[in-house]
Design an enzyme around this catalytic site. Structure first.
Site, mmCIF file in Angstrom:
data_model
loop_
_atom_site.group_PDB
_atom_site.id
_atom_site.type_symbol
_atom_site.label_atom_id
_atom_site.label_comp_id
_atom_site.label_asym_id
_atom_site.label_seq_id
_atom_site.Cartn_x
_atom_site.Cartn_y
_atom_site.Cartn_z
ATOM 1 C CE LYS A 147 -3.497 2.551 2.596
ATOM 2 N NZ LYS A 147 -4.563 2.504 3.621
ATOM 3 C CG HIS A 288 -7.211 -33.016 -34.474
ATOM 4 N ND1 HIS A 288 -6.290 -31.997 -34.419
ATOM 5 C CD2 HIS A 288 -7.010 -33.657 -35.656
ATOM 6 C CE1 HIS A 288 -5.568 -32.013 -35.537
ATOM 7 N NE2 HIS A 288 -5.975 -33.007 -36.292
#
Length: 530
Positions: A147, A288
């Protein structure tokens, strides 16, 4: 002590707090800090390691005036720690208050968190052990420093130590750009850490109102599905991630591509699921992402052979998965048989087999000992969101399926049907697959997948099967809306139909089966895969 001229945006480091679980690189960083006049404050095991390494350390309890307590649960949760981190350097009132309360500024926070992820992934870890690895003070310091990154640098990953040290040596402090980058990484780390803890505490199978996923980059791939697409592999940590192809050991061949990994996962999942049904060596060929070969047999060689024969043309260039040990004899047989595969993944591959296969196909990727467990959930990305669902589960014991029409199924018929269920789950919808009994196991002889209508799926399946459709069991992933698909299958020689049932016109299919003497079983469970 060494001094270095400062850049205008560089914040000097006069005091650093070091408290790390992962000690790698921390001694080297601390020595660099000490050489540049930085006071080092530290805790517990980190402090002991630094002292033993000859680095002067100020214990955190000397800074706070308060001892570590509650078995180490409370040691840095103190105003003299967080005040020193959070105080704004450009705020006169902050400066007045910190001076009044004798709170020294802390300019660098180096913290990596308790190893919660590693603990919960360890076999046999108890709940108490896991809970104790939930870090409190560490994330609090990290967030405070992140922060206040205008004036404080925070480091949560040892891989950034060298970068921080280089700036301290070269600039006399940390630059604004580095502090901002480190702060972003720090918040990402605490978010991921909390997400893993939340996942651990949730009940299995929960679909929470707020879902936070965290992934860590495992490797960068050469490209994605196509050469113009960038791709990486990320490890998922928050959905109860299972173990699979990513855990396999690469023992031969080139690095795996995006398509290799995707297809290998599909092949291995089906091989393991089939082994669970058949309890025989199982071989699978995937092309595939769809299985074009599946077989079980009493010998590994026979299972591989029958899986390839399921669709020899499609098998070329595919992925071969074997849920059994591929030994030297199986490897020699495979070399003699010829053909070409992109990947061979197996429960194990002997060293002799690895050598034999590598000498014939040096580029063949050889993967052994993949994990078996699935995550329990699947996710699919949409624009602006995700779809999350439970994994598709098996339909259960085939003896619980309904005999809807035709002759009573034999035990052999039910065995073939049971083996085809994981196959149908692995095929893209709309899907129909044909299976039949082999000499010792079960074989896939034809499949139609990814079709826009079920008749086309039936037609493709029987075309692939050819004469082998005679006497086969046909399994459909969803009900037949009309009897045209079943008629096509029966005309090709199929003697058993298995489907979920539930169509308004089920009776048409049942009547057709009664008329043609074909067994019809309904499972009550659809298996779409999109």
């Amino acid at each position: 002590m060494t001094t270095t001229p400062q850049r205008s945006d560089a914040v000097p480091i006069r005091r650093a707090l070091l408290s790390v679980s992962d000690k790698s690189g921390i001694v080297e960083l601390a020595k660099t800090l000490a050489e540049h006049g930085v006071e080092i404050v530290s805790t517990g095991g980190t402090a002991r390691l630094l002292e033993e390494s000859g680095v002067a350390v100020r214990p955190v309890d000397d800074l706070t005036g308060f001892p570590e307590m509650l078995s180490g649960r409370v040691k840095t949760l103190h105003p003299k720690v967080h005040g020193g981190i959070l105080a704004r350097r450009d705020d006169a009132d902050h400066a007045r208050q910190t001076a009044e309360h004798e709170i020294p500024a802390i300019d660098l926070v180096v913290v990596n968190l308790y190893p919660f992820e590693r603990t919960v992934s360890r076999d046999g870890a108890t709940r108490d052990e896991c809970v104790e690895q939930i870090d409190i003070g560490g994330p609090a310091m990290v967030r405070s420093a992140a922060k206040n990154h205008d004036g404080v640098a925070v480091v949560v990953d040892p891989s950034r130590y060298a970068e921080v040290a280089d700036e301290i040596v070269g600039l006399g402090g940390t630059s604004a750009a580095l502090r901002r980058s480190l702060a972003a990484e720090a918040f990402a780390r605490t978010a991921a850490y909390d997400a893993v803890i939340a996942s651990y505490l949730r009940e299995p199978g929960d679909l929470p109102a707020r879902l936070t996923l965290t992934f860590s980059q495992d490797r960068v791939l050469r490209y994605g599905e196509n050469p113009h697409q960038r791709a990486s592999v990320y490890r998922e940590q928050t959905l109860g991630a299972g173990r699979g192809v990513l855990d396999a050991e690469l023992v031969g061949g080139k690095e795996l591509s995006y398509n290799n990994l995707n297809d290998a996962e599909a092949a291995w999942w089906l091989a393991a699921a089939g082994r669970g049904v058949e309890d025989l060596p199982v071989a699978v060929v995937v092309k595939h992402a769809n299985p074009c070969g599946f077989a079980s047999a009493d010998r590994v060689i026979h299972a591989i052979d029958r899986a390839i024969e399921g669709d020899p043309m499609a098998a070329f260039g595919g992925i071969l998965a074997v849920d059994a040990v591929v030994d030297a004899a199986a490897a020699s047989w495979l070399v003699e048989r010829g053909g070409f595969f992109e990947v061979l993944i197996a429960a194990d591959i002997s060293d002799d087999a690895t050598g034999t296969l590598a000498s014939k196909w040096p580029n063949l990727r050889l993967l052994r000992r993949p994990g078996r467990a699935r995550s329990g959930s699947t996710i699919k990305q949409l624009v602006g969101g995700l779809l999350v669902q439970d994994d598709d589960a098996l339909g259960g014991d085939p003896s619980g399926w309904t005999h809807a029409a035709g002759p009573e199924p034999t035990s052999a018929t039910r065995r073939v049907a049971a083996a085809m269920e994981p196959v149908i789950r692995a095929l893209s919808s709309n899907a129909v697959c044909l299976g039949r009994a082999g000499e010792t196991g079960v074989e896939l002889v034809g499949a139609g997948a990814g079709q826009m209508d079920r008749v086309a799926a039936c037609r493709n399946a029987v075309t692939k099967a050819g004469e082998r459709a005679a006497g086969a069991v046909a399994f459909s992933d969803a009900f037949f809306p009309f009897d045209d698909g079943p008629r096509l299958l029966i005309d090709a020689g199929v003697t058993t139909l298995v489907h979920p049932g539930g169509s308004k016109r089920d009776a048409d299919t049942f009547d057709l089966c009664d008329e043609r003497g074909v067994t019809c079983l309904t499972t009550g469970r659809r298996h779409f895969r999109h």
